[in-house]
Design a protein around this motif. Structure first.
Motif, PDB file in Angstrom:
ATOM      1  N   UNK A 109      -7.365   6.182 -13.590  1.00  0.00           N
ATOM      2  CA  UNK A 109      -6.330   7.224 -13.450  1.00  0.00           C
ATOM      3  C   UNK A 109      -5.123   6.894 -14.314  1.00  0.00           C
ATOM      4  N   UNK A 110      -4.751   5.608 -14.317  1.00  0.00           N
ATOM      5  CA  UNK A 110      -3.561   5.204 -15.081  1.00  0.00           C
ATOM      6  C   UNK A 110      -3.806   5.409 -16.575  1.00  0.00           C
ATOM      7  N   UNK A 111      -4.967   5.038 -17.035  1.00  0.00           N
ATOM      8  CA  UNK A 111      -5.254   5.213 -18.461  1.00  0.00           C
ATOM      9  C   UNK A 111      -5.148   6.686 -18.849  1.00  0.00           C
ATOM     10  N   UNK A 112      -5.654   7.554 -18.004  1.00  0.00           N
ATOM     11  CA  UNK A 112      -5.566   8.989 -18.268  1.00  0.00           C
ATOM     12  C   UNK A 112      -4.110   9.452 -18.317  1.00  0.00           C
ATOM     13  N   UNK A 113      -3.325   8.965 -17.359  1.00  0.00           N
ATOM     14  CA  UNK A 113      -1.922   9.381 -17.292  1.00  0.00           C
ATOM     15  C   UNK A 113      -1.128   8.879 -18.490  1.00  0.00           C
ATOM     16  N   UNK A 114      -1.440   7.645 -18.920  1.00  0.00           N
ATOM     17  CA  UNK A 114      -0.715   7.080 -20.069  1.00  0.00           C
ATOM     18  C   UNK A 114      -0.917   7.953 -21.302  1.00  0.00           C
TER      19      UNK A 114
END
Ligand code: TXA
Ligand code: MG
Length: 379
Positions: free
Chosen positions: A263-268
Motif C-alpha cells: 500500500x505504501x509503495x502505491x501511495x508513494x
C-alpha cells in the motif's frame, strides 16, 4: 498554569506537603488540578460542586452529556454518594480497589447532575496512584476527573501531554512522571440487570467473572462497525485520534507487513506524481522519495519495525509485552501529530489480556477503519 513535580526521587517531604495543601485548597475552592493516576492523567475538580464540575466540560471541550468519574480514596466514601451499594461493588472493590476499575451505581442526590452528565447513575473509582489518593484526601474526598486531554485527543500518559492540551486553562498540574498502565480504567455498569463492561481496560472480563460470576460486554464494543450506540456516553465519540487518518490492518503478521508495504509503495508513487508529474519513478529519485515518504506513518511492533523500508515507522513495543504496548500507545499516537504524517497504517494487537482494551482504543482512533486480510489481499 503552575506545575509542581512529585517523583520518587523528590523526597523533600516539606515541599510535597505544601503541594498537596495547595492542590487541595484549589479543588476545595472550585478550581482545577491535573494529576497522575495509574491509568492516565486526570483533570480533577470537586465532584460535589456543580460549578467546579462544569468548568471541566468547558476546559476539555467535552459534551455536557458525557459524565465524569468520581474518584474516592476509600470504600467508606461510597456511602455518601451512592443510593444503595450493590453486593458486586463490595466484592469487586475488595479485589480490585485501589486500581483501574470504575463501577457505575445509582447516585445519591448529593452528586450534582453536572457531574453525572444528567444521569441518575454515577461512575466511581479508587485509583492506586499514591499522588492521586493523597490529592483526593486533601480535597475533601471526592474528585471528579476525566482524562486530562482536550476532548477527542488521546488521553495523557505523561505530564507533557497535559501541558500540550491544557496549558493556561487550569490552575495546577502535578507532574508525577509517566503513568504505569497507559489506558483508561475498565468500566463496569452495576445498574443493569446483568453487570456489563462499558469500556475494556486492564481488569479483564475474565478477572471480573472470577469474582462476581456472569459479566456481559456492551454489544456496541464488540460489533466494532455496528450502529449500536455504546452505553457509556463517552464511548460514542471519535476519540484518541491523531490528526492523520488511520487504517488498522489485521491478519497474520507477515501478511500484514506485506500488505502495508505494498500500500505504501502505491501511495508513494501517487504522492510523487501529484508533486512532480514529469518524473517517472519516485524510487529512483532519492531526494523526493524522502519528502513524500514523510507523509506516511506506520504504527508497528518492535519485532516488525525493521521490515518497513519506506514511511515513518514507530513501534509501540514488543508483541509479547502487552503492558508495554498499552503504556506506549497514546504517546505514539501523539508523536505522529508532531510529524508531517497524513496517513497511518497500523498493525493490530490482539494480545491475550490487554488486547481487548488496546484494540478498542486503536479502532476508535481509526474511526473503525480496519482491513481484515484474506489470502487474496496479500498475493
Ligand atoms: O482511568 C480512568 O478511568 C481515567 C482516570 C483519570 O481515572 N478517567 C477517565 O475518565 O477515563 P473519562 O471521563 O475520560 O472517561 C469516563 C467514561 C466516559 O466514556 C463516560 O461516558 C463514562 O466513563 N461514564 C461516566 N459515568 C457514566 C455513567 N454514569 N454511565 C455510563 N457511562 C459513564
Ligand atoms: Mg477520556
Amino acid at each position: 498554569m503552575r506545575i509542581e513535580k512529585i517523583t520518587e526521587k523528590n523526597t523533600d517531604k516539606k515541599h510535597i506537603k505544601k503541594v498537596f495543601a495547595l492542590a487541595g485548597d484549589i479543588i476545595k475552592k472550585g478550581g482545577l488540578v491535573a494529576f497522575p493516576t495509574e491509568t492516565v492523567y486526570g483533570l480533577g475538580a470537586d465532584a460535589l460542586n456543580q460549578d467546579a464540575a462544569a468548568k471541566i466540560y468547558g476546559v476539555k471541550g467535552r459534551p455536557s452529556d458525557n459524565p465524569l468519574i468520581v474518584h474516592v480514596a476509600d470504600f467508606e466514601g461510597l456511602e455518601k454518594i451512592i443510593k444503595e451499594i450493590p453486593w458486586q461493588a463490595e466484592k469487586l472493590a475488595e479485589k480490585f480497589w485501589p486500581g483501574p476499575l470504575t463501577m457505575i451505581m445509582n447516585k445519591a442526590d448529593i452528586v450534582p447532575k453536572t457531574t453525572s452528565g444528567g444521569l441518575n447513575t454515577v461512575a466511581v473509582r479508587m485509583p492506586s496512584n499514591k499522588i492521586a489518593l493523597e490529592l483526593i484526601r486533601a480535597s475533601g474526598g471526592y474528585i471528579a476527573a476525566p482524562s486530562a486531554n482536550t476532548s477527542g485527543k488521546p488521553s495523557p500518559t505523561r505530564a507533557e501531554h497535559v501541558v500540550q492540551d491544557l496549558s493556561g486553562k487550569i490552575d495546577l498540574l502535578i507532574d508525577g512522571g509517566d503513568v504505569g498502565i497507559g489506558i483508561e480504567s475498565t468500566i463496569i455498569d452495576l445498574t443493569s440487570s446483568k453487570p456489563t463492561i462499558l469500556r475494556p481496560g486492564a481488569i479483564t472480563q475474565k478477572m471480573l467473572c472470577d469474582v462476581i460470576g456472569e459479566v456481559e460486554i456492551d454489544e456496541a464494543l464488540i460489533k466494532s462497525d455496528s450502529n449500536t450506540v455504546p452505553k457509556a456516553p463517552g464511548m460514542k465519540y471519535r476519540h484518541y485520534a491523531p490528526k492523520a487518518d488511520i487504517t488498522v490492518v489485521e491478519g497474520k503478521k507477515e501478511d500484514v507487513v506485506k500488505y502495508i508495504n505494498r500500500k505504501i509503495e502505491g501511495l508513494l508513487q501517487k504522492f510523487y506524481k501529484e508533486e512532480d508529474g514529469q518524473q517517472e519513478d519516485v524510487f529512483e529519485d532519492i531526494f523526493h522519495l524522502n519528502i513524500v515518504e514523510d507523509r506516511i506513518g506506520i504504527l508497528c511492533s518492535q519485532e516488525t519495525i525493521d521490515l518497513y523500508p519506506y514511511g515513518y515507522a514507530k513501534s509501540v513495543g514488543h508483541y509479547d509485552r502487552e503492558e508495554e504496548i498499552a503504556r506506549n500507545l497514546y504517546a505514539v499516537l501523539r508523536d505522529f501529530d508532531k510529524t508531517n504524517v497524513e496517513i497511518i497504517f497500523s498493525e493490530s494487537f490482539y494480545t491475550p489480556n490487554m488486547g481487548a482494551a488496546i484494540m478498542n482504543r486503536l479502532l476508535k482512533a481509526a474511526g473503525h477503519k480496519i482491513i481484515h486480510l484474506e489470502k487474496e489481499d496479500v498475493q
